[in-house]
Design a protein around this motif. Structure first.
Motif, mmCIF file in Angstrom:
data_model
loop_
_atom_site.group_PDB
_atom_site.id
_atom_site.type_symbol
_atom_site.label_atom_id
_atom_site.label_comp_id
_atom_site.label_asym_id
_atom_site.label_seq_id
_atom_site.Cartn_x
_atom_site.Cartn_y
_atom_site.Cartn_z
ATOM 1 N N CYS A 193 3.962 2.525 -5.055
ATOM 2 C CA CYS A 193 3.410 2.275 -6.388
ATOM 3 C C CYS A 193 4.466 1.530 -7.208
ATOM 4 O O CYS A 193 5.596 1.994 -7.350
ATOM 5 C CB CYS A 193 3.064 3.610 -7.047
ATOM 6 S SG CYS A 193 2.730 3.506 -8.815
ATOM 7 N N ARG A 226 3.538 15.774 -11.934
ATOM 8 C CA ARG A 226 3.137 14.385 -12.187
ATOM 9 C C ARG A 226 3.922 13.461 -11.269
ATOM 10 O O ARG A 226 5.009 13.775 -10.836
ATOM 11 C CB ARG A 226 3.428 13.975 -13.633
ATOM 12 C CG ARG A 226 2.598 14.671 -14.664
ATOM 13 C CD ARG A 226 2.984 14.170 -16.057
ATOM 14 N NE ARG A 226 2.313 14.944 -17.070
ATOM 15 C CZ ARG A 226 1.199 14.568 -17.654
ATOM 16 N NH1 ARG A 226 0.645 13.424 -17.354
ATOM 17 N NH2 ARG A 226 0.633 15.330 -18.572
ATOM 18 N N THR A 227 3.344 12.302 -11.037
ATOM 19 C CA THR A 227 4.080 11.271 -10.325
ATOM 20 C C THR A 227 5.049 10.618 -11.310
ATOM 21 O O THR A 227 4.938 10.815 -12.530
ATOM 22 C CB THR A 227 3.125 10.197 -9.763
ATOM 23 O OG1 THR A 227 2.472 9.547 -10.866
ATOM 24 C CG2 THR A 227 2.101 10.798 -8.822
ATOM 25 N N ALA A 275 4.662 1.044 -10.435
ATOM 26 C CA ALA A 275 5.063 1.762 -11.651
ATOM 27 C C ALA A 275 6.029 2.904 -11.317
ATOM 28 O O ALA A 275 6.958 3.170 -12.082
ATOM 29 C CB ALA A 275 3.841 2.284 -12.383
ATOM 30 N N CYS A 276 5.814 3.581 -10.181
ATOM 31 C CA CYS A 276 6.763 4.616 -9.748
ATOM 32 C C CYS A 276 8.113 3.982 -9.456
ATOM 33 O O CYS A 276 9.165 4.530 -9.810
ATOM 34 C CB CYS A 276 6.247 5.352 -8.509
ATOM 35 S SG CYS A 276 4.980 6.599 -8.824
ATOM 36 N N ARG A 277 8.109 2.831 -8.813
ATOM 37 C CA ARG A 277 9.355 2.125 -8.494
ATOM 38 C C ARG A 277 10.092 1.720 -9.769
ATOM 39 O O ARG A 277 11.303 1.879 -9.886
ATOM 40 C CB ARG A 277 9.057 0.896 -7.624
ATOM 41 C CG ARG A 277 10.251 0.022 -7.336
ATOM 42 C CD ARG A 277 11.327 0.807 -6.608
ATOM 43 N NE ARG A 277 12.609 0.153 -6.703
ATOM 44 C CZ ARG A 277 13.407 -0.061 -5.693
ATOM 45 N NH1 ARG A 277 13.063 0.306 -4.485
ATOM 46 N NH2 ARG A 277 14.556 -0.642 -5.883
ATOM 47 N N GLU A 278 9.357 1.216 -10.759
ATOM 48 C CA GLU A 278 9.978 0.836 -12.028
ATOM 49 C C GLU A 278 10.614 2.046 -12.711
ATOM 50 O O GLU A 278 11.737 1.970 -13.206
ATOM 51 C CB GLU A 278 8.956 0.187 -12.948
ATOM 52 C CG GLU A 278 8.536 -1.199 -12.516
ATOM 53 C CD GLU A 278 7.431 -1.780 -13.392
ATOM 54 O OE1 GLU A 278 7.286 -1.333 -14.547
ATOM 55 O OE2 GLU A 278 6.718 -2.673 -12.914
ATOM 56 N N ALA A 279 9.888 3.174 -12.730
ATOM 57 C CA ALA A 279 10.423 4.395 -13.344
ATOM 58 C C ALA A 279 11.665 4.875 -12.579
ATOM 59 O O ALA A 279 12.657 5.278 -13.197
ATOM 60 C CB ALA A 279 9.360 5.484 -13.371
ATOM 61 N N HIS A 335 3.111 7.340 -3.990
ATOM 62 C CA HIS A 335 3.632 7.734 -5.300
ATOM 63 C C HIS A 335 4.775 8.719 -5.125
ATOM 64 O O HIS A 335 4.768 9.537 -4.209
ATOM 65 C CB HIS A 335 2.538 8.406 -6.141
ATOM 66 C CG HIS A 335 1.464 7.480 -6.576
ATOM 67 N ND1 HIS A 335 1.576 6.693 -7.692
ATOM 68 C CD2 HIS A 335 0.248 7.225 -6.053
ATOM 69 C CE1 HIS A 335 0.465 5.981 -7.835
ATOM 70 N NE2 HIS A 335 -0.353 6.293 -6.842
ATOM 71 N N CYS A 343 4.993 7.686 -12.209
ATOM 72 C CA CYS A 343 4.223 6.768 -13.059
ATOM 73 C C CYS A 343 3.284 7.519 -14.008
ATOM 74 O O CYS A 343 2.567 6.901 -14.786
ATOM 75 C CB CYS A 343 3.449 5.767 -12.201
ATOM 76 S SG CYS A 343 2.137 6.486 -11.200
ATOM 77 N N GLY A 344 3.270 8.854 -13.943
ATOM 78 C CA GLY A 344 2.518 9.640 -14.914
ATOM 79 C C GLY A 344 1.183 10.196 -14.466
ATOM 80 O O GLY A 344 0.497 10.848 -15.244
#
Length: 97
Positions: free
Chosen positions: A66, A41-42, A68-72, A34, A44-45
């Motif tokens: 992660c 926070r990461t 979601a981390c990549r998308e953010a 992450h 991705c939240g």
């Protein structure tokens, strides 16, 4: 700043692999990397007690990243104007009376 022109300094653009550290915390899932964001926070939240950035970069091209981390990270990166990605990206603006 008595001159008519001055420069606004912006932080330099950094590629994704040099912008965030890997998040470390006891509560994070093992084997998933992450990105440590802001406010403990990461990207991705996820928020865990005692979370901190590691001494290592978060590398978005790794297999264990992660999603979601990549998308953010991609969304954040896409917001950075292409014209402002140079090392010396500064803008001169006129002082308003």
């Amino acid at each position: 700043m008595g001159d008519e022109w001055f420069e606004i300094s912006r932080p330099s653009y950094l590629p994704l692999g040099m912008r965030w550290e890997k998040a470390v915390a006891d509560g994070l899932t093992a084997g998933v990397s992450h990105a440590f964001g802001i406010f403990d926070r990461t990207l991705c939240g996820i928020q865990e007690t005692g979370m901190s950035p590691s001494d290592h970069w978060w590398l978005p091209e790794r297999e264990d990243v992660c999603g979601a981390c990549r998308e953010a990270a991609d969304v954040i990166d896409d917001r950075w104007p292409q014209a402002m990605r140079g090392e010396n990206a500064r803008v001169s603006v006129a002082r308003r009376p």
